[in-house]
Every structure is written in C-alpha cells, then in structure tokens.
Scaffold this motif. Sequence first.
Motif, PDB file in Angstrom:
ATOM      1  N   SER A 178       0.925  -1.245   0.018  1.00  0.00           N
ATOM      2  CA  SER A 178       0.059   0.234  -0.157  1.00  0.00           C
ATOM      3  C   SER A 178       0.793   1.108   0.034  1.00  0.00           C
ATOM      4  O   SER A 178       0.431   2.209  -0.665  1.00  0.00           O
ATOM      5  N   GLY A 179       2.052   1.260   0.763  1.00  0.00           N
ATOM      6  CA  GLY A 179       2.913   2.563   0.761  1.00  0.00           C
ATOM      7  C   GLY A 179       3.424   2.648  -0.599  1.00  0.00           C
ATOM      8  O   GLY A 179       3.830   3.817  -0.769  1.00  0.00           O
ATOM      9  N   LEU A 180       3.856   1.721  -1.172  1.00  0.00           N
ATOM     10  CA  LEU A 180       4.268   1.600  -2.435  1.00  0.00           C
ATOM     11  C   LEU A 180       3.286   2.383  -3.597  1.00  0.00           C
ATOM     12  O   LEU A 180       3.869   3.310  -4.330  1.00  0.00           O
ATOM     13  N   THR A 181       2.396   1.818  -3.562  1.00  0.00           N
ATOM     14  CA  THR A 181       1.193   2.197  -4.371  1.00  0.00           C
ATOM     15  C   THR A 181       0.960   3.852  -4.321  1.00  0.00           C
ATOM     16  O   THR A 181       0.808   4.477  -5.068  1.00  0.00           O
TER      17      THR A 181
ATOM     18  N   LEU B 161      11.653   0.647  -8.185  1.00  0.00           N
ATOM     19  CA  LEU B 161      12.717   0.132  -7.679  1.00  0.00           C
ATOM     20  C   LEU B 161      12.265  -0.863  -6.690  1.00  0.00           C
ATOM     21  O   LEU B 161      13.160  -1.859  -6.470  1.00  0.00           O
ATOM     22  N   SER B 162      11.462  -0.760  -5.777  1.00  0.00           N
ATOM     23  CA  SER B 162      10.926  -1.663  -4.839  1.00  0.00           C
ATOM     24  C   SER B 162      10.609  -2.918  -5.328  1.00  0.00           C
ATOM     25  O   SER B 162      10.248  -3.154  -6.598  1.00  0.00           O
ATOM     26  N   GLN B 163      11.043  -3.975  -4.481  1.00  0.00           N
ATOM     27  CA  GLN B 163      10.654  -5.352  -5.145  1.00  0.00           C
ATOM     28  C   GLN B 163       9.125  -5.716  -4.822  1.00  0.00           C
ATOM     29  O   GLN B 163       8.414  -5.305  -3.855  1.00  0.00           O
ATOM     30  N   VAL B 164       8.590  -5.910  -6.135  1.00  0.00           N
ATOM     31  CA  VAL B 164       7.250  -6.240  -6.299  1.00  0.00           C
ATOM     32  C   VAL B 164       6.944  -7.595  -6.885  1.00  0.00           C
ATOM     33  O   VAL B 164       7.612  -8.349  -7.475  1.00  0.00           O
ATOM     34  N   PRO B 165       5.596  -8.057  -6.730  1.00  0.00           N
ATOM     35  CA  PRO B 165       5.327  -9.614  -7.116  1.00  0.00           C
ATOM     36  C   PRO B 165       5.051  -9.329  -8.685  1.00  0.00           C
ATOM     37  O   PRO B 165       4.629  -8.234  -9.249  1.00  0.00           O
TER      38      PRO B 165
ATOM     39  N   PHE C  51       2.537  -6.851 -10.853  1.00  0.00           N
ATOM     40  CA  PHE C  51       2.296  -5.463 -10.142  1.00  0.00           C
ATOM     41  C   PHE C  51       2.451  -4.203 -10.988  1.00  0.00           C
ATOM     42  O   PHE C  51       1.792  -3.545 -11.117  1.00  0.00           O
ATOM     43  N   THR C  52       3.808  -4.293 -11.833  1.00  0.00           N
ATOM     44  CA  THR C  52       4.052  -3.262 -12.546  1.00  0.00           C
ATOM     45  C   THR C  52       3.031  -2.915 -13.804  1.00  0.00           C
ATOM     46  O   THR C  52       2.757  -1.942 -13.795  1.00  0.00           O
TER      47      THR C  52
END
Lengths: 288, 424
Positions: B97-100, B119-123, B126-127
Amino acid sequence: MLDHTLAAPALSKRTVVLGARGFVGSHVVRRLQESGGEVRAIGSDSIDLLAADAADKLATIVRPEDTLVFVSAIAPCRDAAQMTKNMTMVAAVIEALGKSPVAHLVNVSSDAVYADDANPVSETSCASPSSPHGAMHLAREVLLKTGVKGCPIAVVRPSLIYGAADPHNGYGPNRFRRQAEKGETIKVFGEGEEQRDHVFIDDVSLLIELVITHRSKGVLDIATGKSTSFRQVAEMCVEIAGKGDVQGTPRQNPITHRHFDPTARLKAFPDFICTPLAEGLRRAATAP
Amino acid sequence: MTGLTVGYAGMTHLGLNSAVAGAERGFDIVCFDPDVRVIEDLNRGDLPVVEPDLPELFTKNRARLTFSAEASSLAACDVVYVAPDVPTDDRGGSDLSGLTSLIDSAAGQLRADAVLVILSQVPPGFTRGHVRPALTLYYQVETLIFGRAIERALHPERTIVGCADPAEPLPESYRRFLEAFGCPALPVRYESAELCKISINCCLVASISVANTLAELCEGIGAVWSEIVPALKLDRRIGPHAYLAPGLGIAGGNLERDLSTVLRLAEQIGSDSSVPRAWIHNSRYRKDWVLRTLHETVLRVTQDPLVAVLGLAYKENTHSTKNSPSFALIESLPPCRLQVFDPVVPTDSAPHPYPIGVATAQAVCEGADVLAIMTPWPEFRDLDPGEIAKSMTGRTVVDPYAILDGASCRAAGLSYHTLGVTDA
C-alpha cells in the motif's frame, strides 16, 4: 507445534483419564495424584467404550471444567477389526463431549502417524502412516479435531515408551531388560544397528501433566531427540543387570532409523529435561 | 555536472542508499518522502539506517542531495525512482500500500518527458497493473544486500529493466543514468524482470540450503564443511561468490518474501512447489541449531544459568532484527539471566524480561555460563579466546558463524561448537 492457552500453568480442576488402567494411563493418573490434582480414573471396567451406552455414561461423568485425557485404545492396532473398534471408541468420546463439553482434551496418539522416512521427525513432518496402528491414531486425531468443538485439543505423539510396568514384551528395552535380568542372551536383528528414540514412561507422564497444566493445544512429539541403536540398548541392559549377553542374528530386513527433532518440545517446555536412556533403564530395572 | 536530475521517492533503506549512490555518480538527486520528520532528520544529517560507507558518501555528496516532503519537488526530475522498503509480515506477505501511494504521488508530479521507475521489489504482475496513459513506466530490479547496500548500489553486476516492450529503446535520460554505473542493462518484459529478482533469490536460498544440509552432515561424520567450500568455489559450475557459508536459516525478510511469492504463484497455477517448501523447512530447522546446542551442552545441566549473547541484528552491519536468529533464540530460552551486547541494536529491544546490557563485546562474557555469538559482526573477531575463558564461569562457546578460531578456543580450554564441524 504446541501453544499454551494458560498464561500461568495451573492444575486442571479435575482431570478425567480414559484408559487409566493401561501403561501410559496409569502413570498419568499417578503423576497427577502426586502433584495434588483431582483425578477421575476410568478404565474399561467402568466404561467400556465399545458398549452402546458408553457415550451417555461418559457424558454424565465429565464436567465443563475438566481436562479429559484420552488414552484408551486397542493397541497395537493390527487389522481392520481392531481399527473398527478403535473408531467406535473415539466415536463414543466425540458423542459424549458433544453432550457434555470439557475445558481441555488431551489425545494420546503415536509417532506411528509419521511417514517411515520422515527423519528427523518433527510435529510438521508428513503424517503418512504405513501401519494400521498409525492410520488408526491419525484417523482418531482428525476425527477429534473435527468432531470436538469448543475446547483446546492437544495431541501428543510418543515415540517408543519403556518402563518397568510395560505389559508389552516387544523387541526393545522392556524385553531386553527382562532377558538380561534372567541372564539370557539378547538376540538383536542383524547386529542391532537400527536406531530408535526410546522415551521413559516417567517423562511421558510428566510431559502430559505439563500439557494439562498449560492447557496446551496443538501437537507435541514426546521423544528425547537422541536415538540409540538396539544393540546399544541391549548392551546397556546387560551392563545394568550384570548378566546376560548380546548376540546378532542374520538380518531379515533392511536397516531403518528414526530420529526426532526435539525443538518444539524445547520451546514449549524449556525447563523439562529428558531422562537419559541409561538412567531410565536403571530406574526401570530397580522399580518395585 | 551530468545535466540530469534524478528523484527518489521513499527514504528508507533502499531509497536512501540508492539516492546517495546516484549522487556519488555525479547526478543531482531529489529525495522525497511524505513523512516530514524523516526529511527533517535527513536534512540534519541523521541517517535512519546503518550501512558501511553511507555516512561518508552522504556527507561527501551533500551538495547534490535535496530532501523534501513535498511531492512537487519531483517535478524537476528527468527520472524518478519509487523506492520505499516494502514491509513484510511474518508469513512473507508484502504490504504494497505504501508503494502504491508513492507511485500515485510521484506520477502526479512528473513532467511529460520524465520516466518513472519502480525500484522496490514487487510481485509479478504489479508493474503492468500500474501502467497508465501518458506515464513512461519501468521496473528495475534492486539487488540490495543489507550491510553492503552502498557497494551494491554503486557497483551493480548488471541492471535488469522491466519494460512494457523490451524491443523499444530506453528513454535517453534513463539510459544515460544507467550507463553511469558501467554495467550491462538487460531490458526484458515487466513480468520477467519481476520474476528475475525472485529467481536470483531462489538461487541464493538453494545454495544456502545446500550448505546447511551438508554442514549438518559434517557435524555428524567428522568432516569439516570449511574444508569442502574452497573446492566447490573453484568449480566453474558453482563459482567463487556462491553462498556456501552455513548459517542459521534464511532471515531478513526478503528471501522469505520471495519464497512466499513462489508458493503463492505455484498454488495459483498448479506448478510443483516441493523444492521451495523443503528450503523453508530446512531454514526453520536450522534456525534452532543454537537452541538445541545450548540445551544439549549447558541448559539441561546448569541451574539458573547466565547466558551471554553477542549480537542481536539479523546479520552484520545492519540494525535490522527482522527474523533475527538471535531474537528467535532469546525468545525460546528457559527462564535464565541474559547478558547482551550488539554494536548497533539496543539491549532493551531483546525479547527478554530483563536483559543485562554491557558496554563491550568482551564484557558480555563476564561470569557467563555460556557464550553464544549470534551475529557475525566483524569486531567480534577481535575477541581473544584466552580473555573469554578468563571472564566466563562456564566453558561453552557456541559460535555458529565461526567468528572465533576454533583451535584457539580449544587451546584456551573452551568447549567450542560451530556449524559444519563435529564437536571436539
């Protein structure tokens, strides 16, 4: 894994032990009585769990504040007929607790529920029994878990139990000890290489008491974490008795071992210390 | 100097270290975080994380670093990285949620020609789920290692770039920024890049699991794992940088998150997940090696023991205690007195009712029945086994990472236990 539902351990107001005349049940009764707990010991002479009125009888005895220790079984379970009887027994317990719930249920199962090659065995190991005995215990575990509502359920799975009063005379410490005391030759399979985890009956009863006093739920293996070969066990028995000897025999079956990972027990009861095998055998040999 | 301005949104471990590395490469850097206190601390030079070389490079490049709690500050940037640390729960699940929220904040401020890079790791998935009209969006794989974050950010082996269409050339600003790091850039589709990061971590976990499994065998048969490792590293199929040091299971949160993601994806699509499940099982089992050893050697035979623990952080050169083996050990100890020292983590964070803090690593040994070295901080290597033996009441030293020299410990009369070696 075991979770304690009581923040501070306390003896159950009353513990009802089903199967109180058996090897494990009688030790649990004695242990709890020595600790000052109120115990209602029930053997098959007072309630026959195979009888049609067993559930009603049990339901009139148990109270909401009780801990019920369920250790009754036709064991070892070897065939379909014995399996059926064991299922009838657990059905009676489930029906009784449906009518008259208790505060805590402790089901004494067996390490036979695990797959033969699950080394090192832990509470998270695959339960895939290869024997009717293991299948019986696993079925009872599942039936109790799904059939008994509203109370924490602890399942304890002891490894191979030894002690002076064990009525069985199967291959292992109890038979070896008796043979050595008579000055007989202990014949081991092959050279007795198979390693097993032998747990002393006093440790079993103490751990069950700890499960009761913590009102624990979940699964706990009862094993020492140290496996010993049958030959070493036999040699210990000979040394303790001061007579007898050990002899190998032609091997009929492949060598298998069983080891336990005791971590869950170390975490659940960090103060508990297992009786070393040599000491347990000595105490068994000198028991009245 | 370079003519490019690069932004970083999210000033936690990943964002801050990456920003400072970008400044060191000569770029003007805008650092945005919506938390005013975080920005105030950074403007004062108070760094929220511990990393080798970070304070020095922060000071050296201070003039190129701008800190702001206003998302509008990102409007000046040619490239904006969104790089908050993604929190994980105990089961390895990510809270995105913080990344979004940061992506939304940053995207709303970008110039039309600017590039947004997650740059954060995402599943996986996601991108592509954040593609929107008029937004030039990329995903870049981070390979941050706690305790080596600056080194990794400054000298990456390669840059893996997730693209909407890998056949399209990268925008010039983004390409110029990546070229400053002097390594190959590998453009692939979003999903491949996202799974690439997980694949890297799975390879690391596989190596760690091999080391742990074989090291335990060594402990039982008289072999020494450290004698085997050099032979493995000289094998071209394994390599000199392979993760072959035995340890106390995987920790820190990132590897656990990736394994959790693999299990979730495997369940969704019905692929075989027995191998990652075995890794997880082995990790949990190995994490308790010290606890089992302490029980076996000291706790079952000593009344009211004083247990000395060196190290609380999950690994050296970090303040992070996420899934720390030290914490796991302390939580599982029987009632006992506990003496603790960690160069960074405060004593009172130890999960014990009354931990005794001391000022130095040597002081932790004073009167102890047993010493457990739970974090391989480099400074612990300076401890003298002779002095340890003099200070301790007991003789047992449990040193899973072989921080001390086993032979010297034994010569000092200590009973020394480490991973991958049969107990003497």
